[in-house]
Structures are given as structure tokens and as C-alpha cells.
Design a protein around this motif. Structure first.
Motif, PDB file in Angstrom:
ATOM      1  N   ASP A   1       6.892  11.822  -0.197  1.00  0.00           N
ATOM      2  CA  ASP A   1       7.209  13.209   0.148  1.00  0.00           C
ATOM      3  C   ASP A   1       7.559  13.308   1.634  1.00  0.00           C
ATOM      4  O   ASP A   1       6.831  12.813   2.491  1.00  0.00           O
ATOM      5  N   GLY A   2       8.660  13.950   1.926  1.00  0.00           N
ATOM      6  CA  GLY A   2       9.051  14.174   3.314  1.00  0.00           C
ATOM      7  C   GLY A   2       9.780  13.028   3.969  1.00  0.00           C
ATOM      8  O   GLY A   2      10.162  13.126   5.143  1.00  0.00           O
ATOM      9  N   ALA A   3      10.031  11.902   3.245  1.00  0.00           N
ATOM     10  CA  ALA A   3      10.721  10.758   3.847  1.00  0.00           C
ATOM     11  C   ALA A   3      12.127  11.139   4.313  1.00  0.00           C
ATOM     12  O   ALA A   3      12.620  10.638   5.327  1.00  0.00           O
ATOM     13  N   VAL A   4      12.772  12.036   3.573  1.00  0.00           N
ATOM     14  CA  VAL A   4      14.112  12.490   3.960  1.00  0.00           C
ATOM     15  C   VAL A   4      14.062  13.186   5.319  1.00  0.00           C
ATOM     16  O   VAL A   4      14.900  12.930   6.199  1.00  0.00           O
ATOM     17  N   LEU A   5      13.068  14.038   5.512  1.00  0.00           N
ATOM     18  CA  LEU A   5      12.948  14.767   6.777  1.00  0.00           C
ATOM     19  C   LEU A   5      12.569  13.829   7.915  1.00  0.00           C
ATOM     20  O   LEU A   5      13.093  13.948   9.026  1.00  0.00           O
ATOM     21  N   VAL A   6      11.653  12.907   7.645  1.00  0.00           N
ATOM     22  CA  VAL A   6      11.238  11.962   8.679  1.00  0.00           C
ATOM     23  C   VAL A   6      12.403  11.071   9.087  1.00  0.00           C
ATOM     24  O   VAL A   6      12.604  10.795  10.279  1.00  0.00           O
ATOM     25  N   GLY A   7      13.202  10.633   8.122  1.00  0.00           N
ATOM     26  CA  GLY A   7      14.363   9.819   8.437  1.00  0.00           C
ATOM     27  C   GLY A   7      15.364  10.558   9.307  1.00  0.00           C
ATOM     28  O   GLY A   7      15.911  10.010  10.263  1.00  0.00           O
ATOM     29  N   ARG A   8      15.584  11.827   8.976  1.00  0.00           N
ATOM     30  CA  ARG A   8      16.493  12.642   9.775  1.00  0.00           C
ATOM     31  C   ARG A   8      15.945  12.826  11.192  1.00  0.00           C
ATOM     32  O   ARG A   8      16.683  12.728  12.170  1.00  0.00           O
ATOM     33  N   ALA A   9      14.638  13.058  11.295  1.00  0.00           N
ATOM     34  CA  ALA A   9      14.011  13.245  12.600  1.00  0.00           C
ATOM     35  C   ALA A   9      14.078  11.971  13.431  1.00  0.00           C
ATOM     36  O   ALA A   9      14.351  12.014  14.635  1.00  0.00           O
ATOM     37  N   ALA A  10      13.850  10.817  12.792  1.00  0.00           N
ATOM     38  CA  ALA A  10      13.895   9.543  13.513  1.00  0.00           C
ATOM     39  C   ALA A  10      15.289   9.268  14.067  1.00  0.00           C
ATOM     40  O   ALA A  10      15.436   8.809  15.209  1.00  0.00           O
ATOM     41  N   ALA A  11      16.319   9.540  13.263  1.00  0.00           N
ATOM     42  CA  ALA A  11      17.690   9.328  13.728  1.00  0.00           C
ATOM     43  C   ALA A  11      18.003  10.249  14.904  1.00  0.00           C
ATOM     44  O   ALA A  11      18.648   9.840  15.883  1.00  0.00           O
TER      45      ALA A  11
ATOM     46  N   SER B   1       0.831  -1.184   0.000  1.00  0.00           N
ATOM     47  CA  SER B   1       0.000   0.000   0.000  1.00  0.00           C
ATOM     48  C   SER B   1       0.875   1.247   0.000  1.00  0.00           C
ATOM     49  O   SER B   1       2.090   1.184   0.230  1.00  0.00           O
ATOM     50  N   ALA B   2       0.238   2.398  -0.259  1.00  0.00           N
ATOM     51  CA  ALA B   2       0.981   3.662  -0.266  1.00  0.00           C
ATOM     52  C   ALA B   2       1.587   3.940   1.107  1.00  0.00           C
ATOM     53  O   ALA B   2       2.711   4.434   1.218  1.00  0.00           O
ATOM     54  N   ALA B   3       0.848   3.600   2.171  1.00  0.00           N
ATOM     55  CA  ALA B   3       1.362   3.815   3.528  1.00  0.00           C
ATOM     56  C   ALA B   3       2.593   2.950   3.787  1.00  0.00           C
ATOM     57  O   ALA B   3       3.572   3.405   4.405  1.00  0.00           O
ATOM     58  N   ALA B   4       2.536   1.692   3.316  1.00  0.00           N
ATOM     59  CA  ALA B   4       3.682   0.792   3.510  1.00  0.00           C
ATOM     60  C   ALA B   4       4.908   1.294   2.760  1.00  0.00           C
ATOM     61  O   ALA B   4       6.037   1.224   3.260  1.00  0.00           O
ATOM     62  N   TYR B   5       4.708   1.801   1.539  1.00  0.00           N
ATOM     63  CA  TYR B   5       5.819   2.380   0.785  1.00  0.00           C
ATOM     64  C   TYR B   5       6.400   3.598   1.524  1.00  0.00           C
ATOM     65  O   TYR B   5       7.622   3.778   1.567  1.00  0.00           O
ATOM     66  N   ALA B   6       5.515   4.413   2.092  1.00  0.00           N
ATOM     67  CA  ALA B   6       5.989   5.603   2.808  1.00  0.00           C
ATOM     68  C   ALA B   6       6.819   5.214   4.017  1.00  0.00           C
ATOM     69  O   ALA B   6       7.879   5.796   4.284  1.00  0.00           O
ATOM     70  N   VAL B   7       6.350   4.207   4.770  1.00  0.00           N
ATOM     71  CA  VAL B   7       7.104   3.738   5.936  1.00  0.00           C
ATOM     72  C   VAL B   7       8.448   3.169   5.498  1.00  0.00           C
ATOM     73  O   VAL B   7       9.485   3.416   6.138  1.00  0.00           O
ATOM     74  N   SER B   8       8.458   2.417   4.411  1.00  0.00           N
ATOM     75  CA  SER B   8       9.708   1.841   3.902  1.00  0.00           C
ATOM     76  C   SER B   8      10.690   2.925   3.488  1.00  0.00           C
ATOM     77  O   SER B   8      11.892   2.847   3.777  1.00  0.00           O
ATOM     78  N   ASP B   9      10.180   3.962   2.821  1.00  0.00           N
ATOM     79  CA  ASP B   9      11.040   5.071   2.408  1.00  0.00           C
ATOM     80  C   ASP B   9      11.618   5.793   3.617  1.00  0.00           C
ATOM     81  O   ASP B   9      12.811   6.144   3.646  1.00  0.00           O
ATOM     82  N   CYS B  10      10.780   6.026   4.627  1.00  0.00           N
ATOM     83  CA  CYS B  10      11.247   6.719   5.838  1.00  0.00           C
ATOM     84  C   CYS B  10      12.300   5.895   6.560  1.00  0.00           C
ATOM     85  O   CYS B  10      13.301   6.437   7.057  1.00  0.00           O
ATOM     86  N   TRP B  11      12.115   4.564   6.599  1.00  0.00           N
ATOM     87  CA  TRP B  11      13.091   3.706   7.252  1.00  0.00           C
ATOM     88  C   TRP B  11      14.410   3.701   6.482  1.00  0.00           C
ATOM     89  O   TRP B  11      15.492   3.679   7.066  1.00  0.00           O
ATOM     90  N   THR B  12      14.328   3.733   5.159  1.00  0.00           N
ATOM     91  CA  THR B  12      15.547   3.795   4.341  1.00  0.00           C
ATOM     92  C   THR B  12      16.334   5.068   4.651  1.00  0.00           C
ATOM     93  O   THR B  12      17.567   5.035   4.798  1.00  0.00           O
ATOM     94  N   MET B  13      15.640   6.183   4.748  1.00  0.00           N
ATOM     95  CA  MET B  13      16.299   7.444   5.062  1.00  0.00           C
ATOM     96  C   MET B  13      16.838   7.454   6.493  1.00  0.00           C
ATOM     97  O   MET B  13      17.882   8.055   6.771  1.00  0.00           O
ATOM     98  N   THR B  14      16.137   6.782   7.402  1.00  0.00           N
ATOM     99  CA  THR B  14      16.633   6.689   8.783  1.00  0.00           C
ATOM    100  C   THR B  14      17.935   5.898   8.819  1.00  0.00           C
ATOM    101  O   THR B  14      18.898   6.291   9.490  1.00  0.00           O
ATOM    102  N   ARG B  15      17.975   4.764   8.099  1.00  0.00           N
ATOM    103  CA  ARG B  15      19.201   3.959   8.058  1.00  0.00           C
ATOM    104  C   ARG B  15      20.348   4.746   7.435  1.00  0.00           C
ATOM    105  O   ARG B  15      21.513   4.582   7.825  1.00  0.00           O
TER     106      ARG B  15
END
Length: 255
Positions: free
Chosen positions: A100-110, A2-16
């Protein structure tokens, strides 16, 4: 997916991606963790005094220092965002099929992960120098939650300002503004021990609300009933303003 699952995956990639930077910049991570400890020891043993504090000063100081730790150290995230902007990294990520915003979310999560580690380190040092709590495990977890909520709100303020600044050298000028916010609080002394007008300013500082609520939850001097709700509402209000501003600013980059 789903779109939500893709968004979570993208955010996790940016966090890593951000976490990988830790192994390449261990000194910077270590300094970020040790600096609050140095401030705690400095104020606790060198310039501490706690005017107007009833009880042990270290028990009053620790919640204030934990709160201060959540406000300081934003320059690391702000610098990382501006560095990616200058190098065109964010533009390349925005051109990819990424949420959109996965880069920012990843940075925030880290950043939140590092902040959690910092809280655990500060708590251990506090207990080592004699700090004690009496609120129980539930109250302790609630206090930690309030501190991290404040950090999350301050983090998005920092991300927004970094996107506005756009250049790493401007981050230092913005970071200077954090110091007055940090010290115009009840982290080190009670508002009652200050001049009337200054005490009023201190009481309206979001940091003071969090510090007071944490003291109440942990059974430390300076705590007052009823501040937990205020300590939740202040960060939520800041998030309601700066989170959409940051996302909107990010979406308009290069436009």
C-alpha cells in the motif's frame, strides 16, 4: 523475503518507473531545473535590492532562493498523480499484490532525487555569481538537509491535494496558491523592512524558518541563532498531518 523487504522492493520499482519517465520527458525535467536558476538571476540582477539586508545581497538571496526552489515545482508531481488517476493506472497498481502506498512513495522518491539535482545546480550557479558561505562542510550538509526536509513535507501536501483534486486541470488552480506562500516569506527581503503586520505573517511562514536557519548555518546575512529547531519542527508538523491524509486518501480511492 519479509514484508518490509517486499515493500521496499515495490517502492523501488515505482521509483524506477518515475525515473524512466524522465528519459521520455527531458524538456519537462530541464524546465524544472532551469526555472529556479532564471528566478535567481532575475531577482539577483534585475529586481533585487534587499531592503534591510546587511551585507552582500546575493549572500542573503541565495538561501532564500534555495528555499523557494523547494516549495515551487510541485505541479510536476501533482500532475503525474492526477494523470495516473485519470488513466486508471493507479487503480491497476492497487489491484496488484503491491505494498500500500508504494506508488506514492515511488513518486516522492523520484521528486526528491530531482530536487537534490536542482539544489546542486542552484548551488553551482550561486557560487558562479559570487555567493559565498562560511559555515564549513558540516553546516553546509545540514543546510541541504533542512531544505530537502522542507521539500519532502511540501511534496506530501502536493500529493494529498492531487488525490483530492483528481483531475489534472484542477492542479493549476491549486498551484496558484503556492505563489503567495513563496513570496510571503523572507526569501527576498527581511521582515523588518516590511509593514508590521506583513512582517509578522512572513515570520510565521515555514519557508522563512528554513531560510533563516540555512542563512545561519551558512554564515550568510539574515541568519539568526535558534531557528534550526524551528526549521525542523515545521516540516515534521506538516508531515504529521499530510502524510497520513495522503495515505488514507489513496487507500479510499474507488471506495
Amino acid at each position: 523475503m519479509s514484508a518490509a523487504a517486499y515493500a521496499v522492493s515495490d517502492c523501488w520499482t515505482m521509483t524506477r518507473r518515475e525515473l524512466t519517465h524522465w528519459s521520455r520527458q527531458p524538456v519537462q525535467v530541464l524546465v524544472g531545473l532551469v526555472f529556479p536558476v532564471m528566478m535567481l538571476l532575475m531577482f539577483g540582477y534585475l529586481v533585487g535590492g534587499g531592503r534591510g539586508v546587511q551585507g552582500e545581497y546575493v549572500d542573503f538571496l541565495m538561501p532564500g532562493m534555495l528555499t523557494l526552489t523547494m516549495v515551487f515545482g510541485l505541479e510536476g508531481t501533482m500532475t503525474a498523480v492526477t494523470r495516473d488517476l485519470e488513466k486508471g493506472v493507479i487503480d491497476r497498481f492497487r489491484a496488484m499484490p503491491m505494498a500500500d502506498g508504494a506508488v506514492l512513495v515511488g513518486r516522492a522518491a523520484a521528486d526528491m532525487l530531482q530536487s537534490t539535482v536542482g539544489l546542486l545546480l542552484m548551488t553551482g550557479v550561486g557560487y558562479a555569481i559570487g555567493w559565498r558561505t562560511s559555515g564549513g562542510p558540516g553546516a553546509f550538509l545540514g543546510a541541504m538537509g533542512l531544505l530537502l526536509l522542507l521539500r519532502f513535507a511540501m511534496l506530501w501536501i502536493g500529493i494529498f491535494l492531487a488525490l483530492v483534486a483528481g483531475r489534472a486541470e484542477l492542479v493549476q488552480a491549486v498551484q496558484i496558491l503556492v505563489w503567495p506562500i513563496g513570496f510571503l516569506s523572507n526569501a527576498f527581503a527581511t521582515p523588518e523592512a516590511m509593514p508590521g503586520w506583513l512582517g509578522t505573517v512572513v515570520e510565521w511562514n515555514p519557508m522563512s524558518a528554513t531560510a533563516t536557519a540555512v542563512r545561519e548555518l551558512l554564515g550568510n546575512p539574515g541568519g539568526e541563532p535558534g531557528w534550526t529547531l524551528v526549521a525542523v519542527l515545521w516540516p515534521l508538523a506538516l508531515l504529521a498531518v499530510f502524510f497520513p491524509l495522503a495515505v488514507r486518501r489513496f487507500g479510499r480511492l474507488g471506495a
